[in-house]
Design a protein around this motif. Structure first.
Motif, PDB file in Angstrom:
ATOM      1  N   THR A 233       0.813  -1.207   0.000  1.00 28.02           N
ATOM      2  CA  THR A 233       0.000   0.000   0.000  1.00 28.02           C
ATOM      3  C   THR A 233       0.853   1.265   0.000  1.00 28.02           C
ATOM      4  O   THR A 233       0.330   2.366  -0.135  1.00 28.02           O
ATOM      5  CB  THR A 233      -0.933   0.029   1.218  1.00 28.02           C
ATOM      6  N   PHE A 234       2.149   1.115   0.162  1.00 25.47           N
ATOM      7  CA  PHE A 234       3.048   2.266   0.086  1.00 25.47           C
ATOM      8  C   PHE A 234       4.336   1.842  -0.596  1.00 25.47           C
ATOM      9  O   PHE A 234       4.653   0.655  -0.685  1.00 25.47           O
ATOM     10  CB  PHE A 234       3.342   2.839   1.483  1.00 25.47           C
ATOM     11  N   TYR A 235       5.055   2.835  -1.097  1.00 27.44           N
ATOM     12  CA  TYR A 235       6.317   2.572  -1.774  1.00 27.44           C
ATOM     13  C   TYR A 235       7.424   3.332  -1.043  1.00 27.44           C
ATOM     14  O   TYR A 235       7.339   4.558  -0.879  1.00 27.44           O
ATOM     15  CB  TYR A 235       6.246   3.030  -3.230  1.00 27.44           C
ATOM     16  N   PRO A 236       8.473   2.646  -0.580  1.00 24.22           N
ATOM     17  CA  PRO A 236       9.534   3.328   0.157  1.00 24.22           C
ATOM     18  C   PRO A 236      10.402   4.186  -0.766  1.00 24.22           C
ATOM     19  O   PRO A 236      10.636   3.843  -1.926  1.00 24.22           O
ATOM     20  CB  PRO A 236      10.348   2.167   0.750  1.00 24.22           C
ATOM     21  N   VAL A 237      10.858   5.293  -0.230  1.00 25.03           N
ATOM     22  CA  VAL A 237      11.711   6.210  -0.980  1.00 25.03           C
ATOM     23  C   VAL A 237      12.984   6.450  -0.183  1.00 25.03           C
ATOM     24  O   VAL A 237      12.935   6.817   0.991  1.00 25.03           O
ATOM     25  CB  VAL A 237      11.008   7.555  -1.249  1.00 25.03           C
ATOM     26  N   LEU A 238      14.113   6.218  -0.809  1.00 24.90           N
ATOM     27  CA  LEU A 238      15.420   6.528  -0.232  1.00 24.90           C
ATOM     28  C   LEU A 238      16.292   7.037  -1.360  1.00 24.90           C
ATOM     29  O   LEU A 238      16.498   6.326  -2.348  1.00 24.90           O
ATOM     30  CB  LEU A 238      16.043   5.291   0.431  1.00 24.90           C
ATOM     31  N   LYS A 239      16.780   8.266  -1.232  1.00 28.02           N
ATOM     32  CA  LYS A 239      17.548   8.891  -2.302  1.00 28.02           C
ATOM     33  C   LYS A 239      18.780   9.589  -1.750  1.00 28.02           C
ATOM     34  O   LYS A 239      18.763  10.136  -0.652  1.00 28.02           O
ATOM     35  CB  LYS A 239      16.714   9.947  -3.036  1.00 28.02           C
ATOM     36  N   VAL A 240      19.822   9.591  -2.550  1.00 24.28           N
ATOM     37  CA  VAL A 240      20.993  10.427  -2.317  1.00 24.28           C
ATOM     38  C   VAL A 240      21.097  11.366  -3.515  1.00 24.28           C
ATOM     39  O   VAL A 240      21.041  10.912  -4.660  1.00 24.28           O
ATOM     40  CB  VAL A 240      22.280   9.591  -2.164  1.00 24.28           C
ATOM     41  N   ARG A 241      21.217  12.651  -3.256  1.00 28.16           N
ATOM     42  CA  ARG A 241      21.170  13.632  -4.345  1.00 28.16           C
ATOM     43  C   ARG A 241      22.347  14.598  -4.268  1.00 28.16           C
ATOM     44  O   ARG A 241      22.735  15.047  -3.190  1.00 28.16           O
ATOM     45  CB  ARG A 241      19.860  14.429  -4.272  1.00 28.16           C
ATOM     46  N   LEU A 242      22.897  14.906  -5.422  1.00 30.16           N
ATOM     47  CA  LEU A 242      23.920  15.943  -5.560  1.00 30.16           C
ATOM     48  C   LEU A 242      23.218  17.200  -6.047  1.00 30.16           C
ATOM     49  O   LEU A 242      22.602  17.203  -7.117  1.00 30.16           O
ATOM     50  CB  LEU A 242      24.995  15.517  -6.552  1.00 30.16           C
ATOM     51  N   ASN A 243      23.301  18.264  -5.251  1.00 28.53           N
ATOM     52  CA  ASN A 243      22.629  19.520  -5.559  1.00 28.53           C
ATOM     53  C   ASN A 243      23.626  20.585  -5.975  1.00 28.53           C
ATOM     54  O   ASN A 243      24.716  20.697  -5.396  1.00 28.53           O
ATOM     55  CB  ASN A 243      21.842  20.036  -4.347  1.00 28.53           C
ATOM     56  N   GLY A 244      23.248  21.382  -6.951  1.00 20.32           N
ATOM     57  CA  GLY A 244      24.065  22.506  -7.394  1.00 20.32           C
ATOM     58  C   GLY A 244      23.262  23.779  -7.404  1.00 20.32           C
ATOM     59  O   GLY A 244      22.038  23.762  -7.587  1.00 20.32           O
ATOM     60  N   ARG A 245      23.926  24.860  -7.188  1.00 17.40           N
ATOM     61  CA  ARG A 245      23.274  26.184  -7.172  1.00 17.40           C
ATOM     62  C   ARG A 245      23.570  26.915  -8.469  1.00 17.40           C
ATOM     63  O   ARG A 245      24.733  27.125  -8.829  1.00 17.40           O
ATOM     64  CB  ARG A 245      23.773  26.982  -5.985  1.00 17.40           C
ATOM     65  N   ILE A 246      22.512  27.283  -9.199  1.00 21.10           N
ATOM     66  CA  ILE A 246      22.684  28.014 -10.460  1.00 21.10           C
ATOM     67  C   ILE A 246      22.867  29.494 -10.177  1.00 21.10           C
ATOM     68  O   ILE A 246      23.772  30.141 -10.716  1.00 21.10           O
ATOM     69  CB  ILE A 246      21.470  27.777 -11.385  1.00 21.10           C
TER      70      ILE A 246
END
Length: 247
Positions: A233-246
């Motif tokens: 009934t639910f989907y797990p979310v686990l993320k690693v993200r590289l963020n940059g500032r424009i």
């Protein structure tokens, strides 16, 4: 005279630093006056997001998630004329594209911890299922009045060639709640953030491309799919993200 020059020089440097600091703070904590972009990888596949601040305590994110083609082969029950007739192998494929709009809430102005709320949309096909019968099973199917494979409490029928095609479908809009660490718009040029949470997509529905679904009470013993369908009934979310500032 030298002391006066040094004092003027230090004063100029201090003013430049003050204005630079103020500009940076305004750019970082303003309303829609900065733009960041991030690339992440995790349980929803690969995603690309853009983000903009809404005061020091909020950041609005929007993006696209792409789940690559992952395959799982398992056995499912076969039903002929509403009677058990062994099992067959089918291939389940987890592949979809979805969008997301999320709001990061930062309780602490100077910290990167956040609570995220929002939703994912599109990509309602959670798993696609394909199966091909061998010759012996095709002969039995040809002699039967009704035939199909049992997924959960439903039967996906075979087509005239003894093949099955269908899958599991979830809600097109899936609310999301999660937590994480890391600013969506970095105070510097780059940073790394982590997201973890769940999408609430409801109980998956079985669908078919080869006929009409046959409701059945068969399959109570369960196969690999049957055992997990009602619990997803639910989907797990686990993320690693590289963020940059424009800017």
């Amino acid at each position: 005279m030298n002391k006066m020059r040094k004092l003027i020089l230090w004063s100029v440097c201090a003013l430049v630093g003050l204005f630079s600091s103020g500009a940076t703070a305004q750019n970082e904590w303003g309303i829609f006056n900065s733009l960041g972009v991030g690339v992440g990888v995790g349980l929803t596949g690969v995603d690309v997001e853009v983000a903009t601040p809404i005061t020091p305590y909020l950041a609005l994110r929007g993006g696209l998630s792409i789940m690559p083609n992952f395959n799982l082969t398992t056995d499912v029950d076969v039903e002929l004329d509403e009677q058990a007739a062994g099992t067959m192998d089918v291939e389940g494929t987890l592949k979809r594209v979805s969008g997301q709009v999320l709001l990061n809430v930062y309780p602490f102005r100077s910290a990167g911890f956040f609570v995220a709320v929002g939703g994912y949309f599109g990509g309602s096909s959670l798993v696609t299922i394909e199966g091909t019968s061998d010759q012996a099973l095709r002969d039995k199917i040809a002699e039967a009045e009704s035939a199909g494979i049992v997924i959960g409490d439903q039967t996906i029928p075979f087509d005239e060639n003894g093949n099955v095609s269908g899958g599991l479908r979830v809600n097109g809009f899936r609310p999301y709640v999660g937590i994480g660490f890391g600013r969506a718009i970095p105070s510097r040029r780059l940073n790394v953030s982590v997201d973890m949470g769940v999408q609430f997509h409801g109980t998956p529905e079985v669908y078919t491309n080869t006929g009409e679904l046959d409701l059945s009470s068969f399959g109570e013993d369960g196969d690999t799919f049957s055992k997990i369908v009602d619990k997803l009934t639910f989907y797990p979310v686990l993320k690693v993200r590289l963020n940059g500032r424009i800017f």
